[in-house]
Write a protein that holds these residues in place. Structure first.
Motif, PDB file in Angstrom:
ATOM      1  N   GLY A 198       0.846  -1.199   0.000  1.00 30.07           N
ATOM      2  CA  GLY A 198       0.000   0.000   0.000  1.00 30.07           C
ATOM      3  C   GLY A 198       0.875   1.239   0.000  1.00 30.07           C
ATOM      4  N   LEU A 199       0.708   2.078  -1.015  1.00 27.75           N
ATOM      5  CA  LEU A 199       1.557   3.273  -1.145  1.00 27.75           C
ATOM      6  C   LEU A 199       0.741   4.511  -0.800  1.00 27.75           C
ATOM      7  CD1 LEU A 199       2.544   1.602  -4.306  1.00 27.75           C
ATOM      8  CD2 LEU A 199       4.422   2.461  -2.913  1.00 27.75           C
ATOM      9  N   ILE A 200       1.270   5.330   0.083  1.00 23.16           N
ATOM     10  CA  ILE A 200       0.586   6.587   0.423  1.00 23.16           C
ATOM     11  C   ILE A 200       1.318   7.699  -0.306  1.00 23.16           C
ATOM     12  CG2 ILE A 200      -0.011   8.187   2.286  1.00 23.16           C
ATOM     13  CD1 ILE A 200      -0.534   5.777   4.033  1.00 23.16           C
ATOM     14  N   GLY A 201       0.637   8.303  -1.299  1.00 21.86           N
ATOM     15  CA  GLY A 201       1.292   9.171  -2.272  1.00 21.86           C
ATOM     16  C   GLY A 201       1.664   8.285  -3.445  1.00 21.86           C
ATOM     17  N   PHE A 202       1.422   8.766  -4.672  1.00 20.79           N
ATOM     18  CA  PHE A 202       1.690   7.908  -5.831  1.00 20.79           C
ATOM     19  C   PHE A 202       2.377   8.718  -6.933  1.00 20.79           C
ATOM     20  CE2 PHE A 202       0.184   4.601  -9.026  1.00 20.79           C
ATOM     21  CZ  PHE A 202       0.924   3.573  -8.458  1.00 20.79           C
ATOM     22  N   HIS A 235       5.132   7.980   0.665  1.00 16.30           N
ATOM     23  CA  HIS A 235       5.736   8.718  -0.457  1.00 16.30           C
ATOM     24  C   HIS A 235       5.102  10.088  -0.614  1.00 16.30           C
ATOM     25  CE1 HIS A 235       8.043   5.215  -1.626  1.00 16.30           C
ATOM     26  NE2 HIS A 235       6.972   4.531  -1.274  1.00 16.30           N
ATOM     27  N   CYS A 236       4.794  10.735   0.514  1.00 14.16           N
ATOM     28  CA  CYS A 236       4.206  12.070   0.422  1.00 14.16           C
ATOM     29  C   CYS A 236       5.275  13.097   0.808  1.00 14.16           C
ATOM     30  CB  CYS A 236       2.990  12.170   1.331  1.00 14.16           C
ATOM     31  SG  CYS A 236       3.269  11.395   2.911  1.00 14.16           S
ATOM     32  N   PRO A 237       5.096  14.349   0.390  1.00 12.71           N
ATOM     33  CA  PRO A 237       6.097  15.352   0.763  1.00 12.71           C
ATOM     34  C   PRO A 237       6.053  15.658   2.254  1.00 12.71           C
ATOM     35  CG  PRO A 237       4.289  16.340  -0.493  1.00 12.71           C
ATOM     36  CD  PRO A 237       4.018  14.881  -0.430  1.00 12.71           C
ATOM     37  N   ALA A 248      10.191   8.893   2.936  1.00 11.94           N
ATOM     38  CA  ALA A 248       9.704  10.219   2.522  1.00 11.94           C
ATOM     39  C   ALA A 248      10.345  11.301   3.400  1.00 11.94           C
ATOM     40  CB  ALA A 248       8.190  10.246   2.590  1.00 11.94           C
ATOM     41  N   ARG A 249       9.693  11.642   4.501  1.00 17.70           N
ATOM     42  CA  ARG A 249      10.258  12.579   5.463  1.00 17.70           C
ATOM     43  C   ARG A 249       9.876  12.099   6.854  1.00 17.70           C
ATOM     44  NH1 ARG A 249      13.415  13.814   2.336  1.00 17.70           N
ATOM     45  NH2 ARG A 249      13.901  15.867   1.444  1.00 17.70           N
ATOM     46  N   GLY A 250      10.787  12.300   7.818  1.00 19.22           N
ATOM     47  CA  GLY A 250      10.597  11.772   9.166  1.00 19.22           C
ATOM     48  C   GLY A 250       9.338  12.249   9.843  1.00 19.22           C
ATOM     49  N   ASP A 251       9.031  13.544   9.662  1.00 10.57           N
ATOM     50  CA  ASP A 251       7.911  14.062  10.456  1.00 10.57           C
ATOM     51  C   ASP A 251       6.539  13.674   9.893  1.00 10.57           C
ATOM     52  OD1 ASP A 251       7.942  15.743   8.321  1.00 10.57           O
ATOM     53  OD2 ASP A 251       8.409  17.568   9.458  1.00 10.57           O
ATOM     54  N   VAL A 252       6.517  12.891   8.827  1.00 13.36           N
ATOM     55  CA  VAL A 252       5.239  12.336   8.358  1.00 13.36           C
ATOM     56  C   VAL A 252       4.717  11.312   9.385  1.00 13.36           C
ATOM     57  CG1 VAL A 252       4.133  10.999   6.502  1.00 13.36           C
ATOM     58  CG2 VAL A 252       5.829  12.741   5.932  1.00 13.36           C
ATOM     59  N   VAL A 253       5.629  10.740  10.165  1.00 13.10           N
ATOM     60  CA  VAL A 253       5.240   9.718  11.148  1.00 13.10           C
ATOM     61  C   VAL A 253       5.447  10.271  12.560  1.00 13.10           C
ATOM     62  CG1 VAL A 253       5.751   7.393  12.002  1.00 13.10           C
ATOM     63  CG2 VAL A 253       5.977   7.899   9.561  1.00 13.10           C
ATOM     64  N   ASP A 254       4.467  10.050  13.424  1.00 12.30           N
ATOM     65  CA  ASP A 254       4.625  10.369  14.848  1.00 12.30           C
ATOM     66  C   ASP A 254       5.548   9.288  15.445  1.00 12.30           C
ATOM     67  OD1 ASP A 254       4.374  10.471  17.612  1.00 12.30           O
ATOM     68  OD2 ASP A 254       2.236  10.998  17.557  1.00 12.30           O
ATOM     69  N   SER A 255       6.794   9.665  15.728  1.00 15.98           N
ATOM     70  CA  SER A 255       7.811   8.671  16.149  1.00 15.98           C
ATOM     71  C   SER A 255       7.383   7.907  17.391  1.00 15.98           C
ATOM     72  CB  SER A 255       9.141   9.341  16.461  1.00 15.98           C
ATOM     73  OG  SER A 255       9.577  10.074  15.375  1.00 15.98           O
TER      74      SER A 255
END
Ligand code: DGY
Length: 323
Positions: A152-156, A212-214, A241-248
């Motif tokens: 499953g890809l988030i951002g395409f 895969h989102c900005p 993608a970028r670290g802050d897309v995920v709540d660590s």
């Protein structure tokens, strides 16, 4: 004619530094030391172009320094969430980036992380190095199949589609994606890709979720405790993608409690200062932001910056202007 003055914040591959030096009055960072906000401000005041990269922070406070000379930030990298684009616009500074040339290498790292996480590659390496491997046995380090599983890809965008091609044509994976707009019909047909209309629906459907989102304010903590709780307990999360897309902290909790099976990370909130909670977990694979780190790709990224600067200084529209 005097050559434009260019400031490069970090070391680049030798071939592109040589081209820059031949064309411009360049100041290189020969020690590759990370620079401070005050050094960035001084560069904006003293150079026609400043070439930062993804680990350099250019917030409004830096961009708004008085008495600027700089007219273009030639970013070495495709992501530009480290630059306040609005502040740059208001200050009359053009920003360019390097899209296209790092697609395959970044998708390769996403597949690397997917495979390592599924097959416990990093954990196995640690066991061998610690001399804790006592020989083959039928139940040692059992893991998860990749071939035939769902992705499953988030951002395409470009990188997600490249990963999907490798996963589908190389590993027979079933491609699911979430993206605000549908992909081209030819891409959908080639990958037999299924589009979901919400992140929530996608989270629960796939064996592997890859981001895969900005980066930036809009996607900060897009993957939070609630969304992680929708994933299968057998599933893995991959972030290139970028670290802050995920709540660590939410991800650490999900990995710790085995709410999900594993994660593979190449990017981090506040990198290179990785949240200490990740370091004690065996079910997370940690890479040091290697997505584009091949010599060819990094050289191609430098060449993109060169093309953007060349266009800018000859009064033409740079090919990769950030709007
Ligand atoms: C980029 O260019 O934004 C990448 O993260 C570098 O690998």
């Amino acid at each position: 004619m005097t050559k434009p003055k260019i400031f490069v914040t970090r070391q680049w591959p030798a071939a592109v530094e040589a081209q820059l030096t031949a064309l411009y009055d360049v100041t290189l960072n020969t020690t590759d030391r990370p620079l401070s906000a005050d050094e960035f401000k001084a560069a904006l005041q003293n150079y026609d172009a400043v070439c930062p990269t993804v680990c350099d922070s250019f917030p409004a406070e830096v961009i708004n320094v008085a008495n600027k000379r700089c007219k273009i930030l030639g970013n070495f990298g495709v992501g530009y969430n480290h630059i306040d684009i609005n502040a740059a616009k208001q200050a009359g500074i053009m920003v360019t980036n390097t899209p296209g040339v790092l697609t395959e290498s970044t998708a390769d790292i996403a597949m690397t992380l997917l495979l390592m996480s599924a097959r416990r590659g990093a954990e196995g390496d640690r066991i061998v190095r610690a001399k804790q491997w006592h020989g083959w046995c039928p139940t040692h380090m059992l893991s998860t199949d990749v071939t035939g599983a769902s992705l499953g890809l988030i951002g395409f965008g470009r990188i997600a589609q490249a990963m999907a091609r490798k996963a589908h044509h190389g590993f027979g994976m079933h491609i699911h994606y979430y993206n605000p707009s549908p992909a081209d019909a030819s891409i959908v047909a080639d990958l037999n890709a299924v589009r979901y209309d919400s992140i929530e629906a996608l989270m629960g459907s796939a064996d592997f979720i890859s981001l895969h989102c900005p980066g930036g304010a809009e996607t900060k903590h897009l993957i939070n405790a609630e969304r992680l709780s929708l994933m299968k307990t057998s599933a893995h999360l991959i972030n290139t993608a970028r670290g802050d897309v995920v709540d660590s902290q939410a991800l650490i909790n999900a990995l710790n409690s085995k709410q999900i099976a594993g994660a593979g990370l190449d990017v981090y909130e506040g990198e290179p200062n990785i949240h200490a909670g990740f370091l004690d977990l065996d079910n997370v694979t940690l890479l040091p932001h290697l997505g584009s780190a091949t010599l060819n790709t990094r050289t191609a990224m430098g060449e993109k910056v060169l093309a953007n600067l060349a266009a800018f200084f000859s009064g033409k529209e740079p090919p990769d202007r950030v709007r």
